[in-house]
Enzyme design. Structure first.
Site, PDB file in Angstrom:
ATOM      1  CB  CYS A  88      -0.955   0.000   1.175  1.00 21.44           C
ATOM      2  SG  CYS A  88      -2.226  -1.284   1.050  1.00 21.44           S
ATOM      3  CG  HIS A 344      -6.553   2.152  -0.034  1.00 26.75           C
ATOM      4  ND1 HIS A 344      -5.373   2.703  -0.494  1.00 26.75           N
ATOM      5  CD2 HIS A 344      -6.189   1.062   0.702  1.00 26.75           C
ATOM      6  CE1 HIS A 344      -4.344   1.977  -0.069  1.00 26.75           C
ATOM      7  NE2 HIS A 344      -4.814   0.979   0.646  1.00 26.75           N
TER       8      HIS A 344
END
Lengths: 399, 475
Positions: A88, A344
């Site tokens: 991430c 996201h």
């Protein structure tokens, strides 16, 4: 420590797609959309871009592996294109690569672009994949919420916090991000939500409820970087510059060695310390005007406030409930809604954070605009509390 | 007869117990006949004959036996030695000879008898997790569990006589094309089993031992149908209680492990000098007679284990755990991990045996790595093996994950810290009523790590569990 990159690289253009369920758009479409906005923002000809760093974390979902999907999408000739992946933290990793290339003189103008097309997974949350053949033989196969939920119990045990009090602080984190996301035109989730709904949501991974978790999104974000000198040649006299980009990665110690208590993010502490030093920030609580942190889960943001040195150890729940990180608080966090509400798309998130700081620094954040933004920090985290990569960047205007 | 003894015995029952009355109530509308008395032991999704056999034997391997035998009619692999996996679970040397016995519920007693007749120091394990069809009497009559026996020239129970009869009585069968038990009429089975097998075999064993049937004080007789023991015992003048009946009532028929677990219960009740009968049934009978000279190590724990457990009140959950329903778990369940043989060859012994390594500075880690995680290390090292399977640990962090796919959600997992320095992320099983919490002490239990149904393969590791179990009466 190395002399660092403070003010050696300027961001002259940024773009970011609307994040969300972009059923109509391919990964290619998203890259083109973000790049086109960044290119227009920078006001340079596409032929002047010397190199590309593309960040994509989950190549098995839609985008495809290697740098070639980006090269095909953007058609910038046979320039060097490098694909980076750091879970991430991938978006900031792409920015770091392009920044270092410019700082090193390997490229005059470079593009960092991050993209993810997660809504083609077929279900919510991150797609499942092997953790490596050895790890698959022993490591639990938990979800991302499960990995981060463990911070909560460990935090309560360490500081003697009542789980109900922590739950309220976590809920405030999400409540605040929904308030902010409602003011972000490109955000995935744009509805303000009341506290009761957050507190009473179904559990995803104890004690995280549905609204303690960010979803996953489609989206792309891009930055065009160059030297301050070239920026000046392009007519940008006081550009946004990169004050610091620092990375710290687990070497296995949290999950295999020592006495880490599970209540903090060690690499975030390390990366932040390095970033503050690189940027010349001695008092982050006074100097930082805003932060965009990796709020994949409400409890992550809570812990990160301490790990960045913005709250004293054990004090983050109180600071959060006091509104310190609200949009009108002392150090607002997630002015654009954060991962929680802006969305996201993994490979793009680090660049999306930079996009908000960039716009705040240039005073073009619309109704979200804070006054007198001097330094903004981004915190991009890949992995799990016990095994992660933390990327911290600090942006400001050229001195 | 060469002196052949039992030196120790062990058993394992899964935590969960299904209340038969509750279960039968779910079938009331159908009119189907099924047992309503007592409870049956229910294995977790990640327990199978291998893991349960390992559990039952873990207290019996302070020293390595010469051989390890594994008996089951429900072993998962048909061309991979279960005994070999149990060997790795117990971290026994590869020089220990392994054999697998199958295809009859009598396999457990047959393996034990063969071991005793060989006179060597051996470990005999038997375990069962049989798949049954929803609505069948077998579904509620059967139970999951395991037992293990350590044999040798010395021990507190000495074999004094035995007899076997081979008889292809098809009281029930399971085949490649009939995966569930196909059971014939109980009255027919009882009549033939008693007259043609139990009575003559018990009589022959008593003759071999030079005793009268009335001398038998305790019995562990696995019956194909209720009443077999009582009929045979009455005919032979035996007053001994059959501990397998109690086992059937409280945990279910454990198949190949049933008589051996019953033997543990019988030993727990036996006094020095008692004669104990063991009878296994399935395509014939084996009858073994033991003279008990003292407390048999492990027997008391088996009796205690029978009284422990957690009542499983959710019948649909039972159907799911026992494989009787195939729930749609959604797309996340489509993902399957594929184990590679070459990787298992490199690290399999460490994984299955839960063996970490101590580095040159004394720190223990799992798994081993080329360069130790210890910051004091400056380069590649070789490690001293350290087995973690029998150590306790403390929970550092934990959650109950309800998002990830899990065959019996939620997935409990977290970071655990061993006292010797090792720490790792582990799955947790046997969730307490209030869930796991930071600071809880845990022990290690052998469990299936992953199950790839598409490829028909499973891998094995260990999971953390509470140190103690509730008493069934406290549920």
């Amino acid at each position: 420590m190395a002399s660092g990159i403070k003010d050696k690289v300027a961001i002259i253009g940024m773009g970011c797609t609307r994040f969300g369920e972009r059923w109509e758009a391919s990964a290619e479409d998203l890259m083109v959309e973000a790049f086109s906005e960044a290119l227009a923002d920078a006001g340079v000809e596409r032929e002047r871009i010397d190199a590309i760093w593309v960040g994509n974390a989950l190549d098995d979902i839609n985008v495809g592996n290697s740098s070639l999907p980006a090269a095909h999408a953007l058609r910038l000739g046979q320039i060097p294109v490098t694909r980076v992946e750091n879970m991430c933290a991938t978006g900031t990793e792409a920015l770091r690569g392009a920044t270092y290339a410019v700082a090193a003189g390997a490229a005059d103008i470079a593009l960092a672009i991050g993209v993810e097309k997660l809504k083609d997974t077929g279900y919510g949350g991150l797609p499942l994949k092997t953790k490596g053949l050895l790890n698959d033989l022993w490591m639990p196969y938990g979800s991302a919420p499960g990995n981060f939920a463990q911070l909560a119990g460990a935090y309560c045990a360490k500081y003697g916090v009542d789980p109900a009090d922590l739950k309220r602080a976590m809920a405030h984190v999400s409540w605040k991000s929904h308030q902010n996301g409602a003011k972000s035109p490109k955000a995935h989730l744009r509805a303000a939500i009341d506290m009761d709904k957050i507190l009473n949501a179904p559990l995803i991974a104890d004690p995280l409820g549905l609204f303690d978790c960010c979803g996953v999104s489609d989206g792309a974000a891009a930055a065009i970087v160059t030297t301050p000198e070239i920026a000046r040649e392009l007519g940008i006299d006081n550009p946004v510059t990169i004050k610091a980009i620092q990375l710290a990665g687990s070497n296995g110690s949290e999950m295999q060695f020592g006495e880490w208590d599970g209540a903090s993010l060690i690499n975030t502490q390390i990366a932040a310390r390095r970033a503050y030093a690189e940027a010349g920030i001695s008092d982050p609580r006074a100097d930082l005007s805003m932060t965009e942190v990796h709020d994949c889960f409400s409890v992550t943001e809570l812990a990160v406030m301490e790990d960045l040195g913005l709250s004293d150890p054990g004090r983050a729940p109180m600071d959060i409930l006091d509104g310190r990180y609200d949009a009108d608080g002392a150090i607002p966090c997630q002015l654009d809604g954060g991962l929680k509400c802006f969305g996201h798309p993994v490979g793009a998130s680090g660049l999306r954070m930079a996009y908000e700081v960039y716009n705040q620094l240039l005073e073009r954040a619309g109704e979200r605009q804070r006054a007198n933004v001097k330094f903004g920090l981004t915190h991009n985290l890949g992995g799990a509390p016990y095994n992660n990569i933390a990327a911290v960047s600090i942006l400001g205007r050229k001195d | 007869m060469q002196k052949a003894c039992i030196s120790g015995i062990g058993g394992y029952l899964p935590l969960l117990r299904l209340d038969r009355k509750t279960a039968a109530r779910n079938y009331a509308w159908s009119g189907l006949a099924m047992p309503r008395k007592g409870t049956r032991a229910v294995a977790d999704w990640d327990e199978d004959p291998v893991t349960m056999a390992a559990e039952s034997a873990r207290a019996l391997v302070a020293t390595a036996p010469a051989a390890l035998r594994f008996a089951s009619t429900s072993a998962y692999f048909s061309d991979r030695s279960q005994a070999g996996i149990v060997l790795d679970y117990l971290a026994l040397p590869r020089s220990v000879r392994t054999t697998d016995a199958a295809n009859a519920r009598r396999a457990g007693t047959s393996a034990l008898l063969d071991s005793l007749l060989g006179g060597a120091d051996e470990l005999v394990t038997a375990a069962e997790k049989r798949v049954t069809q929803a609505g069948s009497a077998a579904q509620l009559a059967y139970g999951d569990g395991a037992a293990a026996v350590r044999t040798g020239a010395e021990g507190a129970a000495r074999l004094i006589g035995h007899a076997s009869i081979s008889h292809d009585l098809v009281d029930r069968y399971v085949s490649r094309d009939q995966p569930y038990p196909y059971v014939y009429e109980e009255r027919f089975i009882r009549d033939i089993a008693v007259a043609e097998m139990f009575i003559p075999a018990i009589r022959a064993a008593c003759e071999a031992a030079g005793i009268e049937g009335s001398a038998i004080a305790q019995a562990a007789c696995a019956e194909p149908a209720g009443g077999c023991w009582r009929a045979a015992a009455k005919k032979l003048g035996i007053a001994a209680p059959n501990h397998c009946e109690r086992l059937s009532d409280e945990a279910g028929d454990l198949g190949a492990a049933h008589a051996l677990y019953g033997l543990g219960l019988a030993f727990a009740e036996a006094k020095p000098g008692d004669i104990v009968l063991l009878a296994g049934f399935g395509s014939g009978v084996d009858v073994l007679l033991f003279e008990v000279t003292g407390a048999v190590p492990g027997a008391a724990a088996m009796a205690a284990g029978l009284a422990e457990g957690r009542l499983l009140g959710d019948f649909l959950r039972f159907l799911n755990l026992s494989g009787s329903v195939d729930l749609d778990w959604g797309m996340r369940a489509e993902f399957g991990l594929k184990a590679q043989a070459s990787m298992m060859e490199r690290v399999g012994r460490d994984i299955t045996g839960f063996i970490g390594g101590r580095d040159s500075h004394g720190n223990v880690q799992f798994p081993k790595s080329a360069i130790p995680v210890n910051p004091a290390a400056s380069g590649p090292e070789t490690y001293e093996d350290v087995r973690l399977a029998e150590d306790q640990a403390r929970i550092v962090s934990v959650t109950a994950d309800r998002l990830t796919y899990h065959p019996d959600p939620p997935l409990d997992y977290g970071l655990v810290q061993f006292d010797n320095g090792a720490r790792l992320l582990m799955e947790m099983v046997n969730r307490p009523d209030n869930g796991f919490a930071v600071g809880d002490r845990v022990m290690m239990r052998p469990r299936i790590k992953s199950q790839n149904r598409a490829l028909g393969f499973r891998t094995y590791f260990w999971k953390a569990a509470p140190l103690s179990r509730p008493l069934l009466g406290d549920n």
